[in-house]
Design an enzyme around this catalytic site. Structure first.
Site, PDB file in Angstrom:
ATOM      1  N   ALA A  95      34.193 -27.324  21.263  1.00 28.81           N
ATOM      2  CA  ALA A  95      34.107 -28.369  22.579  1.00 28.81           C
ATOM      3  C   ALA A  95      32.506 -28.060  23.282  1.00 28.81           C
ATOM      4  O   ALA A  95      32.116 -28.779  24.017  1.00 28.81           O
ATOM      5  CB  ALA A  95      35.179 -27.699  23.599  1.00 28.81           C
ATOM      6  N   LYS A  96      31.949 -26.809  23.044  1.00 25.35           N
ATOM      7  CA  LYS A  96      30.587 -26.773  23.409  1.00 25.35           C
ATOM      8  C   LYS A  96      30.483 -26.864  24.968  1.00 25.35           C
ATOM      9  O   LYS A  96      29.662 -27.678  25.538  1.00 25.35           O
ATOM     10  CB  LYS A  96      29.539 -27.549  22.773  1.00 25.35           C
ATOM     11  CG  LYS A  96      29.392 -27.147  21.224  1.00 25.35           C
ATOM     12  CD  LYS A  96      28.097 -28.057  20.413  1.00 25.35           C
ATOM     13  CE  LYS A  96      28.425 -27.508  19.003  1.00 25.35           C
ATOM     14  NZ  LYS A  96      29.342 -28.105  18.089  1.00 25.35           N
ATOM     15  N   ARG A  97      31.432 -26.123  25.810  1.00 22.65           N
ATOM     16  CA  ARG A  97      31.414 -26.319  27.355  1.00 22.65           C
ATOM     17  C   ARG A  97      30.650 -25.348  27.778  1.00 22.65           C
ATOM     18  O   ARG A  97      29.894 -24.604  27.267  1.00 22.65           O
ATOM     19  CB  ARG A  97      33.110 -26.381  27.658  1.00 22.65           C
ATOM     20  CG  ARG A  97      34.073 -27.261  27.046  1.00 22.65           C
ATOM     21  CD  ARG A  97      33.559 -28.308  27.526  1.00 22.65           C
ATOM     22  NE  ARG A  97      33.758 -29.657  26.685  1.00 22.65           N
ATOM     23  CZ  ARG A  97      34.769 -30.334  26.386  1.00 22.65           C
ATOM     24  NH1 ARG A  97      35.694 -30.291  27.530  1.00 22.65           N
ATOM     25  NH2 ARG A  97      35.177 -31.323  25.486  1.00 22.65           N
TER      26      ARG A  97
END
Ligand SMILES: O=C(O)c1cc(=O)[nH]c(=O)n1[C@@H]1O[C@H](COP(=O)(O)O)[C@@H](O)[C@H]1O
Length: 272
Positions: A95-97
Site C-alpha cells: 500500500a506504500k502508506r
C-alpha cells in the site's frame, strides 16, 4: 506471523517466493469477466495453483482501489480466502502508506486489524512519527521502502546526505525507532549489487525484493549479495507469474512459472 515462523516456512517449502497479486481486469483472461467477482475468481485460481511454490502473497492495493468498493470487496475476499485456506502463507499489503501519526494509525488499523495482513509497505519520507504507529502492532511487519526497483530511485534515494546515501540514512535511522524489530525493508532486485552494502547495515532483517521477472532483476544476483544464513529474503514476482498465459489454463501456466522460480530458490538454499 513472526519472522521466525516465516523463516521456518521458507526452509520447509524450499522457497522464498512472494507472488504478487497485481490483478488487472484488462489483463486477466476475458472469459472470467462474466463471473460475479472476476478479480477474486482470478486470485483464487492463482492462489490454488501456486501456493505450494511460494511462502507469501502480495496484493498491490492500487489494483483494488482503482475498482472502488468492488475492488475492496475483492481484496477482502482474497485475504479471507488466504486466512481460511492457507493460514501458513505470509501476506503483504503493498500500500506504500505513511502520514502524520494519527493518520498512519488509521492506515495501520485498516491493513493489520480490519484486513488482517501480516505486513504493509510504508514510505519513509515523513519520518519517525509517520512509521512508528505501524510498528506498535505485535507480530506484524512494517516494510519500509529503502531502495526501490524503479529508475526514479536515483532521483532522491541515492542522493548524498552527509556521508551517506539517503537510502542508507533511512535504514540506519529507522533502526533507532520504537519497535524497530518489526521492520523489513524493500530493496529492488534491479539494484542487487547494492545489497552487499545494505547487509552491512542490516545483516538480519528480512528484505522484500521486487523486480525479478518483468523488471529484469536477477534472482541469482539478489542471492549473491543479499541472502543470509536465515535467508532473510522474500523475492516478489507479479506479472511474469500471474499473466504468463491468458488462456483457460492460465493458473496451470502460472504454477509452472512459480515452480521454476522455486526450483532455482531451492538450489540457492542448498548453498547455505
Ligand atoms: O513495494 C513493492 O512491492 C515494490 C517496490 C519496488 O521498489 N518496486 C516494485 O516493483 N514494487 C512492487 O512490486 C510489484 C512488481 O511487479 P512485477 O514487476 O510485475 O513483478 C508491483 O506491485 C510493484 O508495485
Amino acid at each position: 506471523m513472526t519472522s521466525q515462523e516465516l523463516t521456518e516456512q521458507i526452509f520447509k517449502k524450499k522457497s522464498f517466493l512472494c507472488v504478487g497479486l497485481d490483478t488487472d481486469l484488462e489483463r486477466i483472461p476475458t472469459y472470467l469477466l462474466s463471473e460475479k467477482d472476476p478479480v477474486f475468481s482470478f486470485n483464487k485460481a492463482i492462489i490454488d495453483a501456486t501456493h505450494e511454490y511460494c511462502v507469501a502473497y502480495k496484493p498491490n492495493i492500487a489494483f483494488y482501489e482503482a475498482l472502488g468498493v468492488d475492488g475492496w470487496k475483492s481484496l477482502k475476499k482474497t485475504i479471507n480466502y488466504l486466512h481460511s485456506e492457507y493460514p501458513d502463507l505470509y501476506t503483504i499489503a503493498d500500500a506504500k502508506r505513511g502520514d502524520i501519526g494519527n493518520t498512519s494509525r488509521m492506515y495501520a488499523k485498516a491493513f493489520f486489524e480490519d484486513l488482517g495482513f501480516d505486513s504493509v509497505t510504508v514510505a519513509p519520507y515523513m519520518g519517525k512519527d509517520s512509521v512508528e504507529p505501524f510498528l506498535e502492532f505485535t507480530n506484524k511487519h512494517t516494510i519500509l521502502l529503502a531502495l526501490t526497483s524503479n529508475e526514479g530511485a536515483f532521483d532522491f534515494q541515492t542522493l548524498k546526505t552527509g556521508d551517506d546515501d539517503l537510502y542508507k540514512k533511512v535504514i540506519k535511522t529507522s533502526k533507532d525507532w520504537q519497535n524497530s524489530e518489526n521492520l523489513m525493508y524493500v530493496v529492488g532486485a534491479t539494484k542487487a549489487e547494492y545489497l552487499a552494502d545494505i547487509r552491512k547495515i542490516i545483516p538480519e532483517n528480512f528484505l522484500l525484493v521486487p523486480g525479478v521477472g518483468a523488471q529484469g532483476g536477477s534472482l541469482e544476483e539478489v542471492c549473491k549479495y543479499g541472502i543470509t544464513k536465515n535467508v532473510g529474503l522474500l523475492v516478489n514476482s507479479s506479472r511474469k507469474i500471474i499473466y504468463a498465459s491468458d488462456s483457460s489454463n492460465f493458473a496451470e501456466i502460472a504454477a509452472a512459472k512459480a515452480e521454476a522460480i522455486q526450483n532455482q530458490m531451492a538450489q540457492e538454499l542448498e548453498k547455505l
